[in-house]
Design a protein around this motif. Sequence first.
Motif, PDB file in Angstrom:
ATOM      1  N   GLN A  12      35.741  37.003  36.994  1.00 41.95           N
ATOM      2  CA  GLN A  12      36.882  37.375  36.501  1.00 41.95           C
ATOM      3  C   GLN A  12      38.094  36.406  37.135  1.00 41.95           C
ATOM      4  OE1 GLN A  12      36.914  39.408  34.535  1.00 41.95           O
ATOM      5  NE2 GLN A  12      35.881  41.517  34.989  1.00 41.95           N
ATOM      6  N   ASP A 355      21.133  48.186  40.345  1.00 38.45           N
ATOM      7  CA  ASP A 355      22.213  47.753  40.810  1.00 38.45           C
ATOM      8  C   ASP A 355      22.077  46.435  41.293  1.00 38.45           C
ATOM      9  OD1 ASP A 355      23.195  50.269  40.303  1.00 38.45           O
ATOM     10  OD2 ASP A 355      22.859  50.926  42.373  1.00 38.45           O
ATOM     11  N   ARG A 360      31.080  42.997  43.961  1.00 35.22           N
ATOM     12  CA  ARG A 360      31.756  43.024  42.910  1.00 35.22           C
ATOM     13  C   ARG A 360      33.517  43.231  43.121  1.00 35.22           C
ATOM     14  NH1 ARG A 360      29.430  44.622  37.949  1.00 35.22           N
ATOM     15  NH2 ARG A 360      31.234  45.791  37.191  1.00 35.22           N
ATOM     16  N   ASP A 363      35.292  46.754  40.573  1.00 39.10           N
ATOM     17  CA  ASP A 363      34.768  48.021  40.510  1.00 39.10           C
ATOM     18  C   ASP A 363      35.911  49.080  39.944  1.00 39.10           C
ATOM     19  OD1 ASP A 363      32.388  47.622  41.408  1.00 39.10           O
ATOM     20  OD2 ASP A 363      32.634  48.053  43.408  1.00 39.10           O
ATOM     21  N   GLN A 365      37.607  48.550  37.687  1.00 37.60           N
ATOM     22  CA  GLN A 365      37.770  48.722  36.083  1.00 37.60           C
ATOM     23  C   GLN A 365      36.808  49.878  35.539  1.00 37.60           C
ATOM     24  OE1 GLN A 365      36.659  44.541  34.985  1.00 37.60           O
ATOM     25  NE2 GLN A 365      37.951  45.319  33.059  1.00 37.60           N
ATOM     26  N   GLU A 366      37.335  50.080  34.196  1.00 32.47           N
ATOM     27  CA  GLU A 366      36.799  51.128  33.526  1.00 32.47           C
ATOM     28  C   GLU A 366      35.176  50.426  33.149  1.00 32.47           C
ATOM     29  OE1 GLU A 366      40.192  53.232  30.883  1.00 32.47           O
ATOM     30  OE2 GLU A 366      39.355  51.464  30.252  1.00 32.47           O
ATOM     31  N   PRO A 367      34.233  51.235  32.960  1.00 29.35           N
ATOM     32  CA  PRO A 367      32.927  50.639  32.474  1.00 29.35           C
ATOM     33  C   PRO A 367      33.277  50.123  30.917  1.00 29.35           C
ATOM     34  CG  PRO A 367      33.096  53.326  32.523  1.00 29.35           C
ATOM     35  CD  PRO A 367      34.109  52.607  33.189  1.00 29.35           C
ATOM     36  N   LYS A 368      32.528  49.232  30.844  1.00 34.89           N
ATOM     37  CA  LYS A 368      33.052  48.419  29.484  1.00 34.89           C
ATOM     38  C   LYS A 368      33.043  49.437  28.148  1.00 34.89           C
ATOM     39  CE  LYS A 368      33.280  43.922  29.206  1.00 34.89           C
ATOM     40  NZ  LYS A 368      32.821  42.561  29.396  1.00 34.89           N
TER      41      LYS A 368
END
Lengths: 383, 504, 309
Positions: A12, A355, A360, A363, A365-368
């Motif tokens: 990111q 996994d 990361r 985390d 973030q919303e799932p794509k």
Amino acid sequence: MKKGTLRFEKKQTVSLRRKILNPVVFILLGFVFSSIFIIANGFQPIPVFAKMISYSLLNTKGLIGSINAALPLMFCGLSVAIAFKMNLNNIGAEGQFAMGAIFGGAFALYGPSLSAPLSSVVMFFLCALGGCLWALLAAALKAFWKVNETIVTLMLNYIALLFLDYLCYGPWMAPKQTTAMTVKIPESLFLPVINGTSSGLILAILVAVLLYLFLKYTAAGYQISVIKNSLSTAEYAGIPVKKFILIVLALSGALAGIAGFVQVTGIVHRVQAQLPGGSGYTGIVIAYLSQCNPLAIILVSVLFGALQNSSSVVQIMGVPSQIVTMLQGTLMISVIAGEFFNRYRIAFYKAERNDYTSERNDDNQEPKKRNDDNQESKKGAVQ
Amino acid sequence: MEKTALLEMKGITKKFGTVLANDHIDLQLYPGEIHALLGENGSGKSTLMNILLGIYKPNFGDIFYKGEKGQIKTPKHAAELGIGMVHQHFALIPTLTVAENIFLSLDHCSFILDKKKMESKIREYSEQFSLQVDPGAKVWQLSVGEQQRVEIMKLLCRNSEILVLDEPSAVLTPQEAGEMFRTLRKMADHGKSVIFISHKMNEVVEHADRITVLKNGRVTDRMLAEEASIDRMTKAVVGERDIEKILIRSQIKTERLLLEANHLRVLNDKGLVALHDISFQLHAGEIFAIAGVAGSGQRELAEALAGLRKVASGKLSLKGKDITRKNIRERVTQGISFIPEDRLKMGLIPGMNMKENALLKEFRGFAYNKGGILQSKAIRSLTERHIAAHDIKHGGLDLPVSLMSGGNQQKLLIAREINGNPELIIAAYPVRGLDIGATASIHKTLLEQRERGACILLISEELDEIFEMSDRVAVLCGGKLMGIRNISETNYEEIGQMMSGESA
Amino acid sequence: MIPFITSICAAAIVYAVSILYAAIGEIFSQRAGIMNLGIEGIMLMGAMTGFVTVYHTENLLFALLSTIIVGLVLGLAFAFLTVTLQADQTVCGMAFLIFCSGLSGFLGKSVTGIASAVKFQQIDIPVLSSIPVIGEIFFQQDFFVYLMYLVIPLSIFYIYKTKAGLMLRALGENPASLDQAGINVFAMRYGYIMFACAMTTISGACISLSYTNFWNEGMTGGKGWIAFSLVAFSRWNPAYAVLGALLFGGISILGMNMQVYLPGIPSQFYGMLPYAATIIALIITTGSFRKKHSEEPAALCQKYDREDR
């Protein structure tokens, strides 16, 4: 999937250190890669590189020569970079360089003789105007009719160079000359030389700093970066995109024209056929390697000036001077490949579970969502 | 039920990072049945179906197909097994014809394309399942409903036995939806199994044989259609949480005319007429909703009002002044703001940070721009004001907004758009795809703006949202204005009929 | 007058063929969604490779093979950068332009300006070549021209009439839908990029092995760019590309001949003709004042990333 698998995963954010270190590493790899071709052509790469570096960077005389060779490259790099800043591909710096030299040359050779500082200023602006007008041709086509600026600027290169060729072989050709060049321009127009280095360097640094401040701190710079990032949002915000296409390409052309100014007044002191000598294309490489940062362009240009400067010494070793262009291309490709590792990290997937073990930071973030949210189009913003 | 299941999914679990999208889901599908997956956005329906299609791999769980345990590796593998899906966003290629699109989806067809054979096959299926498609038409010329039929036709031509449809009615008028469900029933009668995803309880009860309800990645209820009731389903879909109506609206204070649209005609991107002769009036302090199925001209209307799209003919006036030919910048200064439907495409700059996004409509203002130089302190405090006022969660002011969640992105966008107290706020699908919390917060913000005296033009496909929020509603169908109703004097049925083109 | 016209037409065909290989290759590549701006450089690599091989082996078949191999290798590298590493196609194209121009000049330095002993010779097709005028124009040509007579119909047939061509057209429009159908989008793009680069190097070989019989740095002189602009001009259809190539060929050849008939104008201005014509053609065919449905592949220049779907 029995064993663990390696996968590339999107990053990111990129740290600044990584941003700088990455190209450096890949530039070195680029030198390694180009060795293949040098060996293929029957030369030893290490002595060649050693000779190039020692000649053009490791002694004062060589360094001065490299900086002087870098002067037009700096302006060409800045020219390409500002266009890239708005996703415009101006690969016509070569032709704008030539037109700048033609406009300035016309004044230097046939214009009224003015007192010393004034005449240089007039010539400076005429060179900028020449490049600017040549770029505006492509800019107008792009802004009003959406004609692809890449092809147009390139085609204009050939036309400008042929025109320069015509002038230098024809009406402007110095009497009793066999090569296509004009007489020397008046000495009052020569750029002053300080310790062997042309004062064009000061001009270049000044322009680069101004450009840097312009892009970073002004409302115009902000609007340019909005247009680059999202054309539709720029239109939504009422940013006059067409106007900016014209302004940015005009500025880009003017910078290339100024490259013509420093080349004529600072280095060759006359106008000649093939004056740009590929600087416009080298500018593309420089702009890319510097990631369009004007200050980095000055430094990277010196490296490329050194490359160009050392072409004469390798020729003595029998190595074709085209090694310079070849190296430029290799370095650029290598850094492009390296970019990938700025955008991606390598993640390790364990065998039983899917996994991943790498950390990361996204985390929260919303799932794509497959459909709507994340379809950000990354196509060149200006179309 | 004595029939054996065609498909059984057992204990399916799928994680995205730390989010559990599917938590031990069991699902059985029998031959010849229509099975509905019911749940809200983000309840895990699409994830489950993407696992069935081999797009995602589950972390745990088994799939039994025709009694055999197996793994579905890829979408291609799923297709070979006879499982196919119609996605919400169609996978059609607009420049190709219908027949060519179907050719593409077939694994086994001759190298040289046999158009005649394909066309006769399409006609055969057309009759069998009453599925009208013209094999020679280019896809971009087709309506959304026709495109969906092409997608279904693709699955038929591939001899799929399980057809999965993701929110198939979302893009259709009620009539088209009814036709589509009749086709699905015919296919079920021919022994095929259908799964459709939905969040509309009415259509689920009406068209499915069995219903599985998902919430937060878990199965909360299973029932036969005969056993289903709206109450039971609501409980399973929403959970124990009270369905509270926090929205309290006051009476409209003024009747001050704000914007008047007279005989607007607007073209779409293809140069076809998108809005025919539309006239309406907006008043200060009201929420005016635009209802209609997707693609009825809502986008063109919003863009025409905001100044992003030329008005072909007609007149727009704001407080009596003609603004028909004014560009977006002039309209912004006169108090029109616009919340576009796809915030990452238009509205926000995903790659730039919060400050730069907050600045987008303000950079010309003297506070932020002194003689062309941007004032970073003022910009920072502007951003911080937005964050505080709207409780925006973020990872840092200097990170790109693409890293924020959809709800927080939308809050930032709305915060920016209502800054400066605009008189008209055009909000296109302001809560689409957002979770309940963000939705409530955004609805509250819009109502506050209404209280302040702003007029809000709310474009929505959700009748629930329209009836909850708005004072008046206008219905668009095929680019025509079907009518305008006061919300207190109308009902779902009337608006639904108008959306399907029956002027009431 | 007639011999003058036939010789002009015949020369225009030779010119057209030398850019058509590259243009048709690029049509395939762009239909697959990949724009390769490096054509000019890749063409130079082809010209250099072909010539160096002929110079050392005097074998035209070897020359053609080595040219194609170099094209495939360059294509592989370009595909690796743009498809696997998802680098920006425009930037990558420019990098290839510079890299290939430099490398061809570097590796070809030792043979610059020397004429080779063999080149592709004119072959008269029996019977057909003796048709007056037409025979002279079309059937007294060399291998590259005759090969092109095959490439044109085959490429049109492939794109519009076969399953693979259909997939190619879909690839440039919507790669995600192909991926969903289980087709390996990445492999397809690799294939078409490599094909396009090989075709481009063949164009280069046309110039150094048939058009002339020597090698010179930068000898393509913008022909690669003309081929590139021909792609948008042709609206991604090889048939129109043929017409465009003949047009450009005609203009260039006329320009060269006019020099003889109208010596008053300096040669440089005739030299500008094809470039000016390209710009004008580009304006006419792609200018937005045309209200036509754009046929540009929708996914052109966009990298395809599964995660972004």
